[in-house]
Design a protein around this motif. Structure first.
Motif, PDB file in Angstrom:
ATOM      1  N   GLU A 208     -14.849  -1.334   8.326  1.00  0.00           N
ATOM      2  CA  GLU A 208     -15.971   0.436   8.866  1.00  0.00           C
ATOM      3  C   GLU A 208     -15.249   1.070   7.919  1.00  0.00           C
ATOM      4  OE1 GLU A 208     -16.152   0.448  13.266  1.00  0.00           O
ATOM      5  OE2 GLU A 208     -13.716  -0.263  12.515  1.00  0.00           O
ATOM      6  N   ALA A 209     -13.863   0.907   7.775  1.00  0.00           N
ATOM      7  CA  ALA A 209     -14.195   2.098   6.358  1.00  0.00           C
ATOM      8  C   ALA A 209     -14.259   1.873   4.958  1.00  0.00           C
ATOM      9  CB  ALA A 209     -12.199   2.058   6.312  1.00  0.00           C
ATOM     10  N   ALA A 210     -14.574   0.262   4.822  1.00  0.00           N
ATOM     11  CA  ALA A 210     -15.100   0.333   3.317  1.00  0.00           C
ATOM     12  C   ALA A 210     -16.554   0.845   3.267  1.00  0.00           C
ATOM     13  CB  ALA A 210     -15.019  -1.390   3.317  1.00  0.00           C
ATOM     14  N   VAL A 211     -16.958   0.550   4.327  1.00  0.00           N
ATOM     15  CA  VAL A 211     -18.988   1.199   4.561  1.00  0.00           C
ATOM     16  C   VAL A 211     -18.754   2.646   3.706  1.00  0.00           C
ATOM     17  CG1 VAL A 211     -20.720   1.736   5.811  1.00  0.00           C
ATOM     18  CG2 VAL A 211     -19.201  -0.998   6.587  1.00  0.00           C
ATOM     19  N   LEU A 212     -17.407   3.322   4.716  1.00  0.00           N
ATOM     20  CA  LEU A 212     -17.817   4.635   4.519  1.00  0.00           C
ATOM     21  C   LEU A 212     -17.333   5.292   3.043  1.00  0.00           C
ATOM     22  CD1 LEU A 212     -17.898   7.830   5.419  1.00  0.00           C
ATOM     23  CD2 LEU A 212     -15.997   7.394   6.150  1.00  0.00           C
ATOM     24  N   LEU A 213     -16.420   4.255   2.609  1.00  0.00           N
ATOM     25  CA  LEU A 213     -16.117   4.497   1.304  1.00  0.00           C
ATOM     26  C   LEU A 213     -17.204   3.838   0.235  1.00  0.00           C
ATOM     27  CD1 LEU A 213     -12.574   2.289   1.054  1.00  0.00           C
ATOM     28  CD2 LEU A 213     -12.860   5.503   1.158  1.00  0.00           C
ATOM     29  N   LYS A 214     -18.263   2.899   0.488  1.00  0.00           N
ATOM     30  CA  LYS A 214     -19.002   3.232  -0.365  1.00  0.00           C
ATOM     31  C   LYS A 214     -19.867   3.509  -0.858  1.00  0.00           C
ATOM     32  CE  LYS A 214     -18.505  -2.295  -0.194  1.00  0.00           C
ATOM     33  NZ  LYS A 214     -19.473  -3.109   0.334  1.00  0.00           N
ATOM     34  N   LYS A 215     -20.482   4.315   0.771  1.00  0.00           N
ATOM     35  CA  LYS A 215     -21.553   5.163   0.946  1.00  0.00           C
ATOM     36  C   LYS A 215     -20.863   7.133   0.386  1.00  0.00           C
ATOM     37  CE  LYS A 215     -23.587   7.949   4.962  1.00  0.00           C
ATOM     38  NZ  LYS A 215     -23.532   8.531   6.553  1.00  0.00           N
ATOM     39  N   LEU A 216     -19.689   7.593   0.338  1.00  0.00           N
ATOM     40  CA  LEU A 216     -18.993   8.421   0.244  1.00  0.00           C
ATOM     41  C   LEU A 216     -19.316   8.817  -1.182  1.00  0.00           C
ATOM     42  CD1 LEU A 216     -17.631  10.254   2.695  1.00  0.00           C
ATOM     43  CD2 LEU A 216     -19.716  10.288   2.287  1.00  0.00           C
ATOM     44  N   ASN A 217     -19.263   7.446  -2.049  1.00  0.00           N
ATOM     45  CA  ASN A 217     -18.643   7.191  -3.704  1.00  0.00           C
ATOM     46  C   ASN A 217     -16.915   7.781  -3.962  1.00  0.00           C
ATOM     47  OD1 ASN A 217     -19.040   6.141  -6.233  1.00  0.00           O
ATOM     48  ND2 ASN A 217     -20.083   8.293  -6.391  1.00  0.00           N
ATOM     49  N   ILE A 218     -16.208   7.276  -2.917  1.00  0.00           N
ATOM     50  CA  ILE A 218     -15.004   7.701  -3.189  1.00  0.00           C
ATOM     51  C   ILE A 218     -14.056   6.995  -4.003  1.00  0.00           C
ATOM     52  CG2 ILE A 218     -12.612   8.365  -1.770  1.00  0.00           C
ATOM     53  CD1 ILE A 218     -14.828   9.485  -0.476  1.00  0.00           C
ATOM     54  N   ASP A 219     -13.106   7.710  -4.851  1.00  0.00           N
ATOM     55  CA  ASP A 219     -12.895   7.664  -6.154  1.00  0.00           C
ATOM     56  C   ASP A 219     -11.642   7.153  -6.150  1.00  0.00           C
ATOM     57  OD1 ASP A 219     -14.464   9.244  -8.528  1.00  0.00           O
ATOM     58  OD2 ASP A 219     -14.145  10.600  -6.728  1.00  0.00           O
ATOM     59  N   ALA A 220     -10.509   7.410  -4.851  1.00  0.00           N
ATOM     60  CA  ALA A 220      -9.778   5.988  -4.263  1.00  0.00           C
ATOM     61  C   ALA A 220      -9.283   6.162  -3.185  1.00  0.00           C
ATOM     62  CB  ALA A 220      -8.206   6.564  -5.364  1.00  0.00           C
ATOM     63  N   VAL A 221      -9.592   4.183  -3.236  1.00  0.00           N
ATOM     64  CA  VAL A 221      -7.975   5.145  -1.338  1.00  0.00           C
ATOM     65  C   VAL A 221      -6.770   4.835  -1.569  1.00  0.00           C
ATOM     66  CG1 VAL A 221      -9.072   2.507  -1.376  1.00  0.00           C
ATOM     67  CG2 VAL A 221      -8.566   3.762   1.016  1.00  0.00           C
ATOM     68  N   LEU A 222      -6.247   4.795  -0.486  1.00  0.00           N
ATOM     69  CA  LEU A 222      -5.424   5.091  -0.454  1.00  0.00           C
ATOM     70  C   LEU A 222      -4.776   4.568   1.180  1.00  0.00           C
ATOM     71  CD1 LEU A 222      -5.700   7.768  -2.196  1.00  0.00           C
ATOM     72  CD2 LEU A 222      -3.091   7.066  -2.850  1.00  0.00           C
ATOM     73  N   PHE A 223      -3.317   3.732   1.318  1.00  0.00           N
ATOM     74  CA  PHE A 223      -2.467   4.030   2.729  1.00  0.00           C
ATOM     75  C   PHE A 223      -1.052   4.828   2.382  1.00  0.00           C
ATOM     76  CE2 PHE A 223      -5.260  -0.038   1.477  1.00  0.00           C
ATOM     77  CZ  PHE A 223      -6.257   0.055   1.957  1.00  0.00           C
ATOM     78  N   ASN A 224      -1.053   5.413   3.568  1.00  0.00           N
ATOM     79  CA  ASN A 224       0.143   6.046   4.107  1.00  0.00           C
ATOM     80  C   ASN A 224       0.520   7.086   5.044  1.00  0.00           C
ATOM     81  OD1 ASN A 224      -2.114   8.502   4.343  1.00  0.00           O
ATOM     82  ND2 ASN A 224      -0.254   9.641   4.833  1.00  0.00           N
ATOM     83  N   CYS A 225       1.984   6.885   5.381  1.00  0.00           N
ATOM     84  CA  CYS A 225       2.651   7.632   6.848  1.00  0.00           C
ATOM     85  C   CYS A 225       2.191   6.279   7.740  1.00  0.00           C
ATOM     86  CB  CYS A 225       1.403   8.668   7.526  1.00  0.00           C
ATOM     87  SG  CYS A 225       2.807   9.616   7.923  1.00  0.00           S
ATOM     88  N   CYS A 226       2.422   5.571   7.322  1.00  0.00           N
ATOM     89  CA  CYS A 226       2.835   3.193   7.805  1.00  0.00           C
ATOM     90  C   CYS A 226       4.223   3.315   7.586  1.00  0.00           C
ATOM     91  CB  CYS A 226       1.284   2.855   8.312  1.00  0.00           C
ATOM     92  SG  CYS A 226       1.535   2.722   6.405  1.00  0.00           S
TER      93      CYS A 226
END
Length: 291
Positions: free
Chosen positions: A185-203
């Motif tokens: 689900e997140a990937a669909v949004l990342l593509k839609k918004l043309n996000i430059d980088a995806v990270l994972f934090n606070c886990c």
């Protein structure tokens, strides 16, 4: 490959800066901004090439609605100025990431209120905008919030990074955000918004490798990053503001480096640390991952 900084809030607490519930790291902006600058300096000298402004807790969830309305812009201005001074003092080409925190509290997708996004996000964005090199939406667990905040940010040359916090469950077949939403689900949004980088934090670092593998398959060409915390696993009841979580004794700089090497090998090129990750950890990352 870029090295990010570590956890500013817990580093402030470790050094004796004013630090209590519910204000957390925001309290030092009122009472000890010079310590905020020194923490930034120490992360830069340890090898951080990107530092993040210390305004994570400048939201009503932490400082209250009345204080937010009265003082938010001044506090955020103090945060960005301390980051700028740290870069100037170290004479490094360090980038400043403008922190866009979870607006309604860490891990609290259940508190998301679309009717109040703009009134919280705009003071943050407008105050940071003149002085930051890129945007970093941190510890995100609600996809609707990510989309609504992104719409408010100036559309210019600056990079926009989104960092999701994951459920601390190594037994899940798929990675999930704290909200329960999937990376698909997140990937669909990342593509839609043309996000430059995806990270994972606070886990916890143990859950990040799987997420990197998943997102690499879902969004093949996006830049990937990771910056774990040093806490014990936080389950679905965690709120990140009930008390000061203990830092794991086993997660020393060498062990954290071992996790980071796995992330880098899997495709991550933006690596740092979150809560409890110190300049010593970042120095270890800089010394080995940049080779």
């Amino acid at each position: 490959m870029k090295i990010l900084d570590g956890g500013v809030g817990r580093e402030l607490e470790r050094r004796g800066a004013p630090f209590r519930q519910p204000e957390w790291s925001a309290l030092a902006l009122w009472e000890a901004p010079e310590i905020v600058k020194q923490v930034h300096i120490d992360f830069i000298q340890a090898g951080a090439e990107v530092i993040t402004t210390n305004n994570y807790a400048v939201v009503p969830f932490h400082i209250g609605q009345e204080r937010f309305e009265q003082d938010a812009r001044q506090l955020i201005s103090t945060a960005v100025q301390q980051a700028k001074l740290a870069v100037q003092d170290t004479q490094k080409n360090t980038l400043i990431a403008g922190c866009i925190p979870p607006l309604f509290g860490s891990y609290r997708a259940d508190l998301f209120d679309q009717n109040h996004v703009s009134e919280i996000a705009l003071p943050i964005i407008e105050t940071l905008s003149p002085d930051v090199d890129l945007w970093l939406a941190e510890t995100q667990s609600c996809l609707q919030e990510v989309e609504m905040v992104h719409a408010l940010v100036p559309k210019d040359h600056r990079l926009y990074w989104v960092s999701f916090t994951l459920q601390d469950n190594i037994n899940l077949a798929q990675s999930h955000l704290r909200s329960g939403e999937t990376l698909a689900e997140a990937a669909v949004l990342l593509k839609k918004l043309n996000i430059d980088a995806v990270l994972f934090n606070c886990c916890q670092p143990e859950v990040i490798l799987q997420a990197i593998h998943e997102i690499k398959q879902l969004v093949p060409h996006i830049q990937i990053g990771a910056y774990a915390n040093a806490f014990a696993p936080q389950d679905e009841t965690a709120t990140a503001n009930d008390g000061l979580d203990d830092v794991r004794a086993d997660l020393d700089p060498n062990m954290y480096l071992n996790f980071a090497k796995q992330w880098q090998h899997a495709g991550a090129s933006l690596i740092g640390g979150c809560c409890g990750i110190s300049p010593a950890h970042i120095k270890q990352l800089s010394s080995h991952l940049k080779e």
